[in-house]
Design an enzyme around this catalytic site. Sequence first.
Site, PDB file in Angstrom:
ATOM      1  N   CYS A 193      34.543 -88.446 -39.826  1.00 11.44           N
ATOM      2  CA  CYS A 193      34.941 -89.709 -40.448  1.00 11.44           C
ATOM      3  C   CYS A 193      33.837 -90.266 -41.342  1.00 11.44           C
ATOM      4  O   CYS A 193      33.217 -91.292 -41.033  1.00 11.44           O
ATOM      5  CB  CYS A 193      35.305 -90.698 -39.364  1.00 11.44           C
ATOM      6  SG  CYS A 193      36.669 -90.057 -38.393  1.00 11.44           S
ATOM      7  N   GLU A 194      33.566 -89.569 -42.408  1.00  7.90           N
ATOM      8  CA  GLU A 194      32.578 -89.995 -43.403  1.00  7.90           C
ATOM      9  C   GLU A 194      33.032 -89.424 -44.729  1.00  7.90           C
ATOM     10  O   GLU A 194      33.387 -88.231 -44.799  1.00  7.90           O
ATOM     11  CB  GLU A 194      31.191 -89.379 -43.128  1.00  7.90           C
ATOM     12  CG  GLU A 194      30.583 -89.757 -41.833  1.00  7.90           C
ATOM     13  CD  GLU A 194      29.264 -90.491 -41.971  1.00  7.90           C
ATOM     14  OE1 GLU A 194      28.883 -90.864 -43.108  1.00  7.90           O
ATOM     15  OE2 GLU A 194      28.646 -90.696 -40.932  1.00  7.90           O
ATOM     16  N   ARG A 197      24.127 -79.562 -45.458  1.00  2.65           N
ATOM     17  CA  ARG A 197      23.443 -79.476 -46.748  1.00  2.65           C
ATOM     18  C   ARG A 197      24.202 -80.143 -47.903  1.00  2.65           C
ATOM     19  O   ARG A 197      23.592 -80.874 -48.677  1.00  2.65           O
ATOM     20  CB  ARG A 197      23.097 -78.023 -47.102  1.00  2.65           C
ATOM     21  CG  ARG A 197      22.215 -77.326 -46.052  1.00  2.65           C
ATOM     22  CD  ARG A 197      21.580 -76.043 -46.537  1.00  2.65           C
ATOM     23  NE  ARG A 197      20.603 -76.311 -47.565  1.00  2.65           N
ATOM     24  CZ  ARG A 197      20.797 -76.160 -48.853  1.00  2.65           C
ATOM     25  NH1 ARG A 197      21.929 -75.673 -49.296  1.00  2.65           N
ATOM     26  NH2 ARG A 197      19.863 -76.473 -49.708  1.00  2.65           N
ATOM     27  N   GLU A 225       5.003 -68.311 -45.449  1.00  8.13           N
ATOM     28  CA  GLU A 225       5.940 -68.981 -44.523  1.00  8.13           C
ATOM     29  C   GLU A 225       7.347 -69.082 -45.102  1.00  8.13           C
ATOM     30  O   GLU A 225       7.920 -70.173 -45.158  1.00  8.13           O
ATOM     31  CB  GLU A 225       5.433 -70.396 -44.204  1.00  8.13           C
ATOM     32  CG  GLU A 225       4.041 -70.484 -43.626  1.00  8.13           C
ATOM     33  CD  GLU A 225       3.539 -71.936 -43.518  1.00  8.13           C
ATOM     34  OE1 GLU A 225       4.249 -72.876 -43.947  1.00  8.13           O
ATOM     35  OE2 GLU A 225       2.424 -72.119 -43.016  1.00  8.13           O
ATOM     36  N   GLY A 260       8.978 -71.803 -49.292  1.00  7.27           N
ATOM     37  CA  GLY A 260       9.588 -72.541 -50.397  1.00  7.27           C
ATOM     38  C   GLY A 260      10.277 -71.734 -51.472  1.00  7.27           C
ATOM     39  O   GLY A 260      10.902 -72.311 -52.368  1.00  7.27           O
ATOM     40  N   TYR A 288      19.114 -73.415 -42.655  1.00 12.79           N
ATOM     41  CA  TYR A 288      19.345 -74.858 -42.575  1.00 12.79           C
ATOM     42  C   TYR A 288      20.828 -75.177 -42.384  1.00 12.79           C
ATOM     43  O   TYR A 288      21.324 -76.183 -42.872  1.00 12.79           O
ATOM     44  CB  TYR A 288      18.764 -75.575 -43.807  1.00 12.79           C
ATOM     45  CG  TYR A 288      17.303 -75.239 -44.015  1.00 12.79           C
ATOM     46  CD1 TYR A 288      16.350 -75.669 -43.102  1.00 12.79           C
ATOM     47  CD2 TYR A 288      16.871 -74.438 -45.080  1.00 12.79           C
ATOM     48  CE1 TYR A 288      15.008 -75.337 -43.253  1.00 12.79           C
ATOM     49  CE2 TYR A 288      15.538 -74.099 -45.237  1.00 12.79           C
ATOM     50  CZ  TYR A 288      14.609 -74.554 -44.325  1.00 12.79           C
ATOM     51  OH  TYR A 288      13.285 -74.222 -44.469  1.00 12.79           O
ATOM     52  N   GLY A 291      11.301 -69.182 -45.295  1.00 13.35           N
ATOM     53  CA  GLY A 291      12.400 -69.415 -44.362  1.00 13.35           C
ATOM     54  C   GLY A 291      13.709 -69.061 -45.051  1.00 13.35           C
ATOM     55  O   GLY A 291      14.294 -68.000 -44.823  1.00 13.35           O
ATOM     56  N   TYR A 329      22.039 -83.135 -49.431  1.00 13.35           N
ATOM     57  CA  TYR A 329      21.327 -82.847 -50.697  1.00 13.35           C
ATOM     58  C   TYR A 329      22.278 -82.587 -51.858  1.00 13.35           C
ATOM     59  O   TYR A 329      21.870 -82.018 -52.870  1.00 13.35           O
ATOM     60  CB  TYR A 329      20.440 -81.607 -50.564  1.00 13.35           C
ATOM     61  CG  TYR A 329      19.676 -81.465 -49.274  1.00 13.35           C
ATOM     62  CD1 TYR A 329      18.553 -82.248 -49.027  1.00 13.35           C
ATOM     63  CD2 TYR A 329      20.057 -80.535 -48.315  1.00 13.35           C
ATOM     64  CE1 TYR A 329      17.843 -82.105 -47.846  1.00 13.35           C
ATOM     65  CE2 TYR A 329      19.356 -80.390 -47.137  1.00 13.35           C
ATOM     66  CZ  TYR A 329      18.249 -81.179 -46.910  1.00 13.35           C
ATOM     67  OH  TYR A 329      17.552 -81.030 -45.742  1.00 13.35           O
TER      68      TYR A 329
HETATM   69  N1  LLP Z   1       6.483 -74.132 -44.353  1.00 15.69           N
HETATM   70  C1  LLP Z   1       6.533 -75.465 -44.223  1.00 15.69           C
HETATM   71  C2  LLP Z   1       5.312 -76.193 -43.863  1.00 15.69           C
HETATM   72  C3  LLP Z   1       7.742 -76.149 -44.454  1.00 15.69           C
HETATM   73  O1  LLP Z   1       7.793 -77.469 -44.352  1.00 15.69           O
HETATM   74  C4  LLP Z   1       8.906 -75.414 -44.806  1.00 15.69           C
HETATM   75  C5  LLP Z   1      10.183 -76.085 -45.037  1.00 15.69           C
HETATM   76  C6  LLP Z   1       8.807 -74.013 -44.907  1.00 15.69           C
HETATM   77  C7  LLP Z   1       7.572 -73.402 -44.677  1.00 15.69           C
HETATM   78  C8  LLP Z   1       9.965 -73.125 -45.250  1.00 15.69           C
HETATM   79  O2  LLP Z   1      10.483 -73.407 -46.513  1.00 15.69           O
HETATM   80  P1  LLP Z   1      11.605 -72.451 -47.143  1.00 15.69           P
HETATM   81  O3  LLP Z   1      10.948 -71.107 -47.401  1.00 15.69           O
HETATM   82  O4  LLP Z   1      12.707 -72.350 -46.179  1.00 15.69           O
HETATM   83  O5  LLP Z   1      12.002 -73.153 -48.385  1.00 15.69           O
HETATM   84  N2  LLP Z   1      16.747 -78.645 -44.966  1.00 15.69           N
HETATM   85  C9  LLP Z   1      16.390 -78.348 -46.341  1.00 15.69           C
HETATM   86  C10 LLP Z   1      15.098 -77.585 -46.443  1.00 15.69           C
HETATM   87  C11 LLP Z   1      13.937 -78.273 -45.732  1.00 15.69           C
HETATM   88  C12 LLP Z   1      12.661 -77.496 -45.831  1.00 15.69           C
HETATM   89  C13 LLP Z   1      11.595 -78.083 -44.977  1.00 15.69           C
HETATM   90  N3  LLP Z   1      10.372 -77.351 -44.928  1.00 15.69           N
HETATM   91  C14 LLP Z   1      17.540 -77.597 -47.013  1.00 15.69           C
HETATM   92  O6  LLP Z   1      18.555 -77.366 -46.373  1.00 15.69           O
HETATM   93  O7  LLP Z   1      17.461 -77.279 -48.199  1.00 15.69           O
END
Ligand code: LLP
Length: 450
Positions: A375-376, A344, A305, A266, A404, A307, A348
């Site tokens: 077409c949106e 994205r 975790e 996150g 993402y 990402g 969002y």
């Molecule tokens: N762990 C869990 C359980 C999660 O659900 C997520 C993301 C992460 C780790 C990794 O989070 P990060 O470090 O990437 O923030 N599609 C959206 C983001 C969706 C995130 C879903 N879960 C976007 O493009 O902003």
Amino acid sequence: MRHGDFARSREARYSQENALRGSAILTRPYIHPDAKSALHCDGVSLEALARRFGTPLYVYSAGHIAERLGLFERAFSGIPHVVCYAVKANSSLGILRLFAQRGAGFDIVSGGELERVLTVDRHAAERVVFSGIGKTAAEMDLALRSGILLFNVEGEGELELLSERAAKLRRRPRMALRVNPDVFAETHPYISTGMREHKFGIDIRRARALYKKAGKHLEPCGVSVHIGSQIRAADPFGAAAQRVAKLIAELRKDGHAIRYMDAGGGLGIEYHAERPFDAEAKVREYAAALMPAAESVGGITLLLEPGRFLVAQAGALLARVLYVKKNGAKTFVITDAAMNDLIRPALYQAYHEIVAVAPRRSSRKMVADVVGPVCETGDFFARDRELPPLKPGELVAILDAGAYGMSLASNYNSRPRAAEVLVEGRRARLIRRRENVDDMLATERLATGL
Ligand code: LLP
């Protein structure tokens, strides 16, 4: 052109910012090496990549990803930890391999993600944590057979099914409950997860009772939490970790040998190029928020975790301008990339920097919407954005698209998905070829004989 105007323009600031290349606070690997050169990803010209591989094209810097992972490894070096890269952010095999080669673990949310991880490293299961609120029996079986590090269980029904599957396969998997700490974190409502009204996790107040129900087929050994994504402040992470630490102390009193604290992912990035962003300081702040909670209970291996923070800024989506069109007072730059490549902004209202790939001498600007051919009306990358004047045939790079982006790409409007290239210094390798029509139609059948 007045020199002062140019110096203040966003592009000039962007180049200045990139003068910091090589330092640990590197924001992006995309630079104009000099005033006459096209935008580069590390040592590779994006013009050359577009000529060689076509557009739309995802481009990633391997060096940048390694550097971001290094920031986590250093900031958390004082405590036993495993960085489990959140596969959903970018699940391409070429990206997963970078993490596997550096000994990282993985956070997965489906059997498909586990298959991807095992494809790049068949011994990686011991560093895999499995999150997600809808695990099927088949996905559990695959993870049980692979011997993953930890199941993050998100509900009572799931606990029962996991116990049943474990008994059937004669395994005793390590598990954590993913608790919902009811912590508010400022982010987009679609990616906020840590409050009581969200579908994720188990109310932290009910957790102790549920651990008691785990039974003999499961080994409760962790507590897990994830409060959302693109969270810029460190405090909510600290608050959640403290609540988790308190629960760990109680669970130990109940007789559970808890030794993992999974702090989720996150940590947010800065998408606006003109706003300062020090990635190294961010990770240090994040570590400073989490580590005291973990240390307060002792004997903990911290699981992380991340990402987005690891891959977003390594990546750009390279697109070619097809048309520039005026409708009334508005100008539209129509590119060959669309919302099916990068959703994205549509989903969002996310902001992504868009930069011209060709070098600019002039500070002239145009204000336009940058849109795709889908077409949106929601198919846009930017609205009313100040940009250098763009002409059909020119290339633009949509920045910070490494997370993402491709992992959410679709075939909407029957558009084949983009190719992906991984840059390593001066070398560029195709890690996913462009989809073709045969790929798109491969799973379909014409119903006959009805
Ligand atoms: N762990 C869990 C359980 C999660 O659900 C997520 C993301 C992460 C780790 C990794 O989070 P990060 O470090 O990437 O923030 N599609 C959206 C983001 C969706 C995130 C879903 N879960 C976007 O493009 O902003």
